[in-house]
Design a protein around this motif. Structure first.
Motif, PDB file in Angstrom:
ATOM      1  N   ARG A  77       0.849  -1.188   0.000  1.00  0.00           N
ATOM      2  CA  ARG A  77       0.000   0.000   0.000  1.00  0.00           C
ATOM      3  C   ARG A  77       0.887   1.242   0.000  1.00  0.00           C
ATOM      4  O   ARG A  77       1.796   1.358   0.820  1.00  0.00           O
ATOM      5  CB  ARG A  77      -0.906  -0.030   1.237  1.00  0.00           C
ATOM      6  N   SER A 102      -0.040   5.313  -0.546  1.00  0.00           N
ATOM      7  CA  SER A 102      -0.954   6.399  -0.903  1.00  0.00           C
ATOM      8  C   SER A 102      -0.166   7.580  -1.454  1.00  0.00           C
ATOM      9  O   SER A 102       1.063   7.659  -1.315  1.00  0.00           O
ATOM     10  CB  SER A 102      -1.753   6.846   0.328  1.00  0.00           C
ATOM     11  N   ASP A 103      -0.876   8.514  -2.092  1.00  0.00           N
ATOM     12  CA  ASP A 103      -0.222   9.736  -2.563  1.00  0.00           C
ATOM     13  C   ASP A 103       0.414  10.481  -1.394  1.00  0.00           C
ATOM     14  O   ASP A 103       1.506  11.040  -1.514  1.00  0.00           O
ATOM     15  CB  ASP A 103      -1.237  10.646  -3.263  1.00  0.00           C
ATOM     16  N   ARG A 104      -0.261  10.464  -0.267  1.00  0.00           N
ATOM     17  CA  ARG A 104       0.259  11.155   0.915  1.00  0.00           C
ATOM     18  C   ARG A 104       1.549  10.506   1.406  1.00  0.00           C
ATOM     19  O   ARG A 104       2.511  11.192   1.752  1.00  0.00           O
ATOM     20  CB  ARG A 104      -0.805  11.131   2.022  1.00  0.00           C
ATOM     21  N   SER A 105       1.573   9.156   1.439  1.00  0.00           N
ATOM     22  CA  SER A 105       2.777   8.448   1.868  1.00  0.00           C
ATOM     23  C   SER A 105       3.935   8.697   0.917  1.00  0.00           C
ATOM     24  O   SER A 105       5.076   8.923   1.342  1.00  0.00           O
ATOM     25  CB  SER A 105       2.507   6.939   1.961  1.00  0.00           C
ATOM     26  N   GLU A 160      -3.558   1.547  -8.514  1.00  0.00           N
ATOM     27  CA  GLU A 160      -3.047   2.838  -8.059  1.00  0.00           C
ATOM     28  C   GLU A 160      -1.843   2.649  -7.149  1.00  0.00           C
ATOM     29  O   GLU A 160      -0.833   3.357  -7.266  1.00  0.00           O
ATOM     30  CB  GLU A 160      -4.145   3.608  -7.320  1.00  0.00           C
ATOM     31  N   ASP A 161      -1.917   1.671  -6.232  1.00  0.00           N
ATOM     32  CA  ASP A 161      -0.779   1.387  -5.356  1.00  0.00           C
ATOM     33  C   ASP A 161       0.408   0.894  -6.168  1.00  0.00           C
ATOM     34  O   ASP A 161       1.559   1.249  -5.892  1.00  0.00           O
ATOM     35  CB  ASP A 161      -1.163   0.339  -4.302  1.00  0.00           C
ATOM     36  N   ARG A 205       2.199   3.819  -7.752  1.00  0.00           N
ATOM     37  CA  ARG A 205       2.996   4.595  -6.797  1.00  0.00           C
ATOM     38  C   ARG A 205       4.228   3.821  -6.347  1.00  0.00           C
ATOM     39  O   ARG A 205       5.298   4.405  -6.143  1.00  0.00           O
ATOM     40  CB  ARG A 205       2.120   4.968  -5.595  1.00  0.00           C
ATOM     41  N   GLY A 262      -9.768   8.016   6.761  1.00  0.00           N
ATOM     42  CA  GLY A 262      -9.046   6.918   6.128  1.00  0.00           C
ATOM     43  C   GLY A 262      -9.906   5.695   5.993  1.00  0.00           C
ATOM     44  O   GLY A 262      -9.714   4.873   5.116  1.00  0.00           O
ATOM     45  N   ASP A 317     -10.114   7.125   2.187  1.00  0.00           N
ATOM     46  CA  ASP A 317      -8.923   7.114   1.333  1.00  0.00           C
ATOM     47  C   ASP A 317      -8.164   5.796   1.352  1.00  0.00           C
ATOM     48  O   ASP A 317      -7.586   5.391   0.346  1.00  0.00           O
ATOM     49  CB  ASP A 317      -7.966   8.237   1.747  1.00  0.00           C
ATOM     50  N   ASN A 318      -8.136   5.122   2.492  1.00  0.00           N
ATOM     51  CA  ASN A 318      -7.360   3.878   2.606  1.00  0.00           C
ATOM     52  C   ASN A 318      -8.028   2.683   1.926  1.00  0.00           C
ATOM     53  O   ASN A 318      -7.393   1.643   1.753  1.00  0.00           O
ATOM     54  CB  ASN A 318      -7.109   3.538   4.078  1.00  0.00           C
ATOM     55  N   ARG A 350     -10.380   2.996  -1.020  1.00  0.00           N
ATOM     56  CA  ARG A 350     -11.161   3.476  -2.157  1.00  0.00           C
ATOM     57  C   ARG A 350     -11.497   2.352  -3.137  1.00  0.00           C
ATOM     58  O   ARG A 350     -12.600   2.305  -3.700  1.00  0.00           O
ATOM     59  CB  ARG A 350     -10.417   4.605  -2.863  1.00  0.00           C
TER      60      ARG A 350
END
Length: 436
Positions: free
Chosen positions: A174, A176-179, A206-207, A210, A348, A369-370, A372
């Motif tokens: 996992r 995220s964009d934030r991570s 998506e993951d 990233r 989240g 978000d976590n 989606r």
């Protein structure tokens, strides 16, 4: 010939890695003090603190050993089907599971009881990412392969595995964009870790994107481990007892709630009670120690399951602040609002697949978000709510009409049928990685 940019990235990663090793070593005394603070807060077990410094609680078994690291409850539940597949593959396979929380350890021990071959599963609390502590852990257990679940990327641990030629896999990775943004100042270190992984499973497309952007050389599988699991387990006798104590009352569940959303849920319970006089709201805090805090917030006497209290017909709220019983309450097939999603908390969300597989009608706040991808699968079978009024309207529309909760629950369940082949693929990949 190696490209100069790649050489610079490798050099940058090595420098940052050395810096992280030095910092972690310097912080070791402070980390020991923090562990004792966590003991006083009920987040660590005093007798188990040596495990956090890499000391093992038991002897290493003879034979092949696959190490799975699951941070807490969600990750531990997710790897259970993989553990079952590994044990089923050969009587010579052993599994070491490390967790970072007490609740994760308790869930593991509870779930192992009915798993064939469970005597070949060993547990230890994960060592903190201090070089000497990680080295002590690895030198004792000598795993044939290591697997980190979701986002458990620890520089010293991964580097120590590489130095010992222990292949490392990432399961249900996992990012995220934030991570990813958080790693910006240490992008070379992230690239160093991700590029050294022997096998990468991304939770979603998506993951995967990233992770590749962060430095993963390839993605071997895109799937979510949580999609391999069936409904959460429960004790049928406990369910029968629970149904008897509820005596046919209409109920709904606010599950895995977090600080910051209790007031809205309690207000919703009040509104629901006005429309359906015998309705019962069951609140399951994500962290059971918050049970008393929620009871105090309600402003009146509220029964708590952790105290052995059962609601009477006069009670509109029941706080079920015990550990490992969420599956029991999902088995009621009552409407479920998933917490950590309402305005007022950090957000989240939590995994909606678990209640959906139990046939529960679902609602959630906007903070998802976590999860989606999981919510996208469930589509419009999930009601999205913001306020106490939204929650009350949704609950009353279901519990006020016979058959409505079951119909909504069946609609959700059809979207999330389990895929046991995911666990088989992951187990086979780990066994292959650890083969001589």
């Amino acid at each position: 010939m190696t490209h100069p940019d790649h050489l610079m990235q490798r050099l940058c990663g090595a420098i940052l890695g050395a810096g992280w090793r030095g910092l972690a070593t310097l912080l070791a005394p402070a980390l020991r003090l923090n562990l004792w603070r966590r003991v006083r807060r009920g987040k660590e077990i005093a007798a188990c603190l040596p495990q956090r410094r890499g000391f093992a609680p038991c002897r290493r078994p003879a034979g092949r050993l696959i190490w799975l690291h699951a941070a807490s409850v969600g990750e531990t539940v997710a790897v259970m089907p993989v553990i079952g597949q590994i044990l089923h593959s050969s009587a010579e396979q052993h599994v070491l599971v490390t967790t970072g929380t007490i609740s994760g350890a308790e869930i593991l021990h509870a779930r192992l009881a009915d798993l064939p071959g469970h005597e070949r599963v060993h547990h230890q609390f994960a060592p903190l990412d201090v070089p000497r502590w990680v080295a002590r852990f690895l030198d004792f257990w000598r795993p044939d392969v290591a697997a980190l679940v979701e986002s458990e990327l620890w520089p010293n641990l991964i580097a120590a595995c590489m130095a010992r030629h222990v292949p490392v896999a990432l399961l249900s990775g996992r990012m995220s964009d934030r991570s990813l943004a958080g790693w910006r100042k240490a992008a070379c270190l992230l690239r160093r870790m991700l590029s050294s992984l022997a096998w990468v499973m991304a939770r979603s497309k998506e993951d995967a994107r990233r992770l590749v952007h962060g430095g993963a050389g390839r993605i071997d599988l895109i799937a979510d481990l949580k999609d391999a699991a069936g409904p959460l387990p429960y004790d049928p006798a406990a369910l029968a007892e629970l149904r008897q104590s509820l005596a046919g009352r209409p109920v709904w569940v606010a599950a895995s709630t977090h600080h910051g959303e209790d007031a809205e849920i309690l207000q919703a319970a009040h509104l629901i009670r006005q429309a359906v006089p015998d309705a019962l709201t069951i609140i399951i805090p994500r962290h059971p120690q918050r049970g008393k805090e929620i009871a105090d917030l309600s402003g009146g006497p509220v029964p708590r399951r952790a105290a052995g209290q059962v609601p009477t017909v006069r009670d509109s709220v029941w706080i079920c602040d015990t550990l490992g019983e969420t599956g029991l309450f999902y088995a009621l097939a009552a409407p479920v609002l998933l917490g950590n999603s309402l305005p007022g908390c950090t957000g989240g969300g939590h995994n909606p697949v678990e209640p959906a597989r139990a046939g529960c009608a679902l609602a959630s706040g906007p903070g998802i978000d976590n999860f989606r991808q999981a919510y996208a699968r469930l589509g419009d079978s999930v009601r999205h709510v913001m306020t106490a009024q939204d929650i009350a309207q949704w609950v009353v529309s279901l519990i006020g009409h016979a058959g409505a909760p079951a119909a909504a629950g069946d609609a959700a369940r059809r979207h999330v049928l389990p895929d046991p082949d995911i666990a088989r693929q992951v187990a086979q990949a780990l066994i292959t990685l650890g083969a001589p």
